[in-house]
Design a protein around this motif. Structure first.
Motif, PDB file in Angstrom:
ATOM      1  N   GLY A  50       0.782  -1.177   0.123  1.00  0.00           N
ATOM      2  CA  GLY A  50      -0.101  -0.117   0.052  1.00  0.00           C
ATOM      3  C   GLY A  50       0.881   1.369  -0.039  1.00  0.00           C
ATOM      4  N   SER A  51       2.158   1.283  -0.031  1.00  0.00           N
ATOM      5  CA  SER A  51       3.175   2.177   0.035  1.00  0.00           C
ATOM      6  C   SER A  51       4.013   2.292  -1.267  1.00  0.00           C
ATOM      7  N   LEU A  52       3.676   1.609  -2.130  1.00  0.00           N
ATOM      8  CA  LEU A  52       4.824   1.473  -3.337  1.00  0.00           C
ATOM      9  C   LEU A  52       4.642   2.609  -4.024  1.00  0.00           C
ATOM     10  N   ASN A  53       3.509   3.360  -4.352  1.00  0.00           N
ATOM     11  CA  ASN A  53       3.655   4.658  -5.096  1.00  0.00           C
ATOM     12  C   ASN A  53       4.415   5.564  -4.423  1.00  0.00           C
ATOM     13  N   THR A  54       4.386   5.741  -3.033  1.00  0.00           N
ATOM     14  CA  THR A  54       5.063   6.768  -2.169  1.00  0.00           C
ATOM     15  C   THR A  54       6.676   6.520  -2.304  1.00  0.00           C
ATOM     16  N   ILE A  55       6.817   5.242  -2.098  1.00  0.00           N
ATOM     17  CA  ILE A  55       8.297   4.682  -2.060  1.00  0.00           C
ATOM     18  C   ILE A  55       9.041   4.784  -3.470  1.00  0.00           C
ATOM     19  N   ILE A  56       8.289   4.650  -4.532  1.00  0.00           N
ATOM     20  CA  ILE A  56       9.092   5.057  -5.675  1.00  0.00           C
ATOM     21  C   ILE A  56       9.125   6.292  -6.159  1.00  0.00           C
ATOM     22  N   ARG A  57       8.116   7.057  -5.755  1.00  0.00           N
ATOM     23  CA  ARG A  57       8.049   8.679  -5.858  1.00  0.00           C
ATOM     24  C   ARG A  57       9.040   9.562  -4.874  1.00  0.00           C
ATOM     25  N   PHE A  58       9.500   8.862  -3.505  1.00  0.00           N
ATOM     26  CA  PHE A  58       9.980   9.724  -2.623  1.00  0.00           C
ATOM     27  C   PHE A  58      11.366   8.982  -2.387  1.00  0.00           C
ATOM     28  N   LYS A  59      11.578   7.875  -2.623  1.00  0.00           N
ATOM     29  CA  LYS A  59      12.684   6.883  -2.312  1.00  0.00           C
ATOM     30  C   LYS A  59      13.236   7.225  -0.674  1.00  0.00           C
ATOM     31  N   PRO A  60      12.189   7.022   0.334  1.00  0.00           N
ATOM     32  CA  PRO A  60      12.684   7.090   1.500  1.00  0.00           C
ATOM     33  C   PRO A  60      13.712   5.820   2.053  1.00  0.00           C
ATOM     34  N   LYS A  61      14.465   6.205   2.977  1.00  0.00           N
ATOM     35  CA  LYS A  61      15.215   5.186   3.622  1.00  0.00           C
ATOM     36  C   LYS A  61      14.038   4.428   4.518  1.00  0.00           C
ATOM     37  N   LEU A  62      14.263   3.176   4.564  1.00  0.00           N
ATOM     38  CA  LEU A  62      13.249   2.174   5.219  1.00  0.00           C
ATOM     39  C   LEU A  62      14.150   1.350   6.384  1.00  0.00           C
ATOM     40  N   MET A  63      13.326   1.215   7.371  1.00  0.00           N
ATOM     41  CA  MET A  63      13.609   0.228   8.502  1.00  0.00           C
ATOM     42  C   MET A  63      12.279  -0.684   8.742  1.00  0.00           C
ATOM     43  N   ILE A  64      12.516  -1.750   8.465  1.00  0.00           N
ATOM     44  CA  ILE A  64      11.417  -2.479   8.575  1.00  0.00           C
ATOM     45  C   ILE A  64      11.701  -4.009   9.459  1.00  0.00           C
ATOM     46  N   GLU A  65      10.784  -4.180  10.287  1.00  0.00           N
ATOM     47  CA  GLU A  65      10.967  -5.370  11.069  1.00  0.00           C
ATOM     48  C   GLU A  65       9.932  -6.499  10.287  1.00  0.00           C
ATOM     49  N   CYS A  66      10.718  -7.366   9.828  1.00  0.00           N
ATOM     50  CA  CYS A  66      10.219  -8.353   8.770  1.00  0.00           C
ATOM     51  C   CYS A  66      10.181  -9.652   9.652  1.00  0.00           C
ATOM     52  N   GLU A  67       9.121 -10.713   9.451  1.00  0.00           N
ATOM     53  CA  GLU A  67       8.999 -11.703   9.863  1.00  0.00           C
ATOM     54  C   GLU A  67       9.447 -12.779   8.983  1.00  0.00           C
ATOM     55  N   ASP A  68      10.386 -13.802   9.100  1.00  0.00           N
ATOM     56  CA  ASP A  68      10.862 -14.731   8.344  1.00  0.00           C
ATOM     57  C   ASP A  68      10.259 -15.119   7.062  1.00  0.00           C
ATOM     58  N   MET A  69       8.726 -15.422   7.327  1.00  0.00           N
ATOM     59  CA  MET A  69       8.004 -16.117   6.068  1.00  0.00           C
ATOM     60  C   MET A  69       7.746 -14.669   5.320  1.00  0.00           C
ATOM     61  N   HIS A  70       7.967 -13.606   5.519  1.00  0.00           N
ATOM     62  CA  HIS A  70       7.876 -12.675   4.683  1.00  0.00           C
ATOM     63  C   HIS A  70       9.138 -12.086   3.912  1.00  0.00           C
ATOM     64  N   TYR A  71      10.149 -12.597   4.326  1.00  0.00           N
ATOM     65  CA  TYR A  71      11.429 -11.881   4.094  1.00  0.00           C
ATOM     66  C   TYR A  71      11.587 -12.043   2.476  1.00  0.00           C
ATOM     67  N   ASP A  72      11.556 -13.373   1.862  1.00  0.00           N
ATOM     68  CA  ASP A  72      11.839 -13.288   0.489  1.00  0.00           C
ATOM     69  C   ASP A  72      10.942 -12.534  -0.498  1.00  0.00           C
ATOM     70  N   GLU A  73       9.644 -12.378  -0.248  1.00  0.00           N
ATOM     71  CA  GLU A  73       8.551 -11.752  -0.983  1.00  0.00           C
ATOM     72  C   GLU A  73       8.949 -10.006  -0.649  1.00  0.00           C
TER      73      GLU A  73
END
Length: 199
Positions: free
Chosen positions: A139-162
């Motif tokens: 739900g954030s892809l347009n924002t990420i592509i447009r502004f290219k912010p730095k990201l800090m993400i807590e990611c569960e192992d099951m979601h890492y590859d995707e």
């Protein structure tokens, strides 16, 4: 989580915009707001108990550059269930084991929220959403592509590859800052490096 703190502090523009998705009681939102008083911080927390503690912390600390929102970010604008777990300040719209309470919460995409708030920049995003990180990113892809912010993400192992597939596909390089084997998740730092032609 010293590595998370260091990454956030060193990658924030003094007059920039920080979006804290899953702000909890405001540890990182307050950290950035105090360090950078000219910055704008959007702190998003759906859990009503944590949000109440966050709101009180803003008043106690006399913080004026944080806008706190009691809602969840996801991949759609909707109304959904929120599972409140454990200490009553941990919650998720994705995982429904060991719920103490279930609340109805508003969800929005970050892309929609950026427009709704009239934000024309975002420099740094932290995502800690107890298993809903893929929904938030989608739900954030347009924002990420447009502004290219730095990201800090807590990611569960099951979601890492995707998660890596999506972010690499839009030009990001990610690295694991901290790994928690017992709870099977990692804190991942991602920085835009650009898209390259493979030929």
């Amino acid at each position: 989580e010293e590595e998370v703190k260091r990454f956030l502090l060193s990658n924030m523009a003094p007059n920039g915009v920080f979006i804290d998705i899953g702000a909890h009681i405001g540890k990182y939102a307050l950290l950035i707001a105090k360090k950078y008083p000219d910055a704008k911080v959007i702190a998003i927390e759906p859990n009503p108990i944590a949000y109440d503690a966050l709101s009180k912390a803003l008043k106690i600390n006399n913080i004026n550059n944080i806008q706190a929102l009691n809602m969840a970010l996801s991949d759609s604008n909707n109304l959904t269930d929120l599972c409140v777990r454990r200490s009553s300040v941990v919650s998720s719209i994705e995982e429904f084991e060991s719920c103490i309470e279930i609340h109805k919460v508003i969800t929005k995409t970050l892309d929609f929220l950026m427009s709704e708030l009239g934000l024309e920049r975002v420099d740094l995003i932290k995502i800690d959403v107890e298993g809903a990180e893929l929904r938030v990113i989608k739900g954030s892809l347009n924002t990420i592509i447009r502004f290219k912010p730095k990201l800090m993400i807590e990611c569960e192992d099951m979601h890492y590859d995707e998660l890596m597939r999506i972010l690499r596909g839009v030009g990001y390089r990610c690295s694991v800052l901290e790994r928690y084997d017992y709870e099977r998740y990692s804190n991942i730092a991602c920085i835009y490096e650009g898209l390259y032609d493979s030929q």
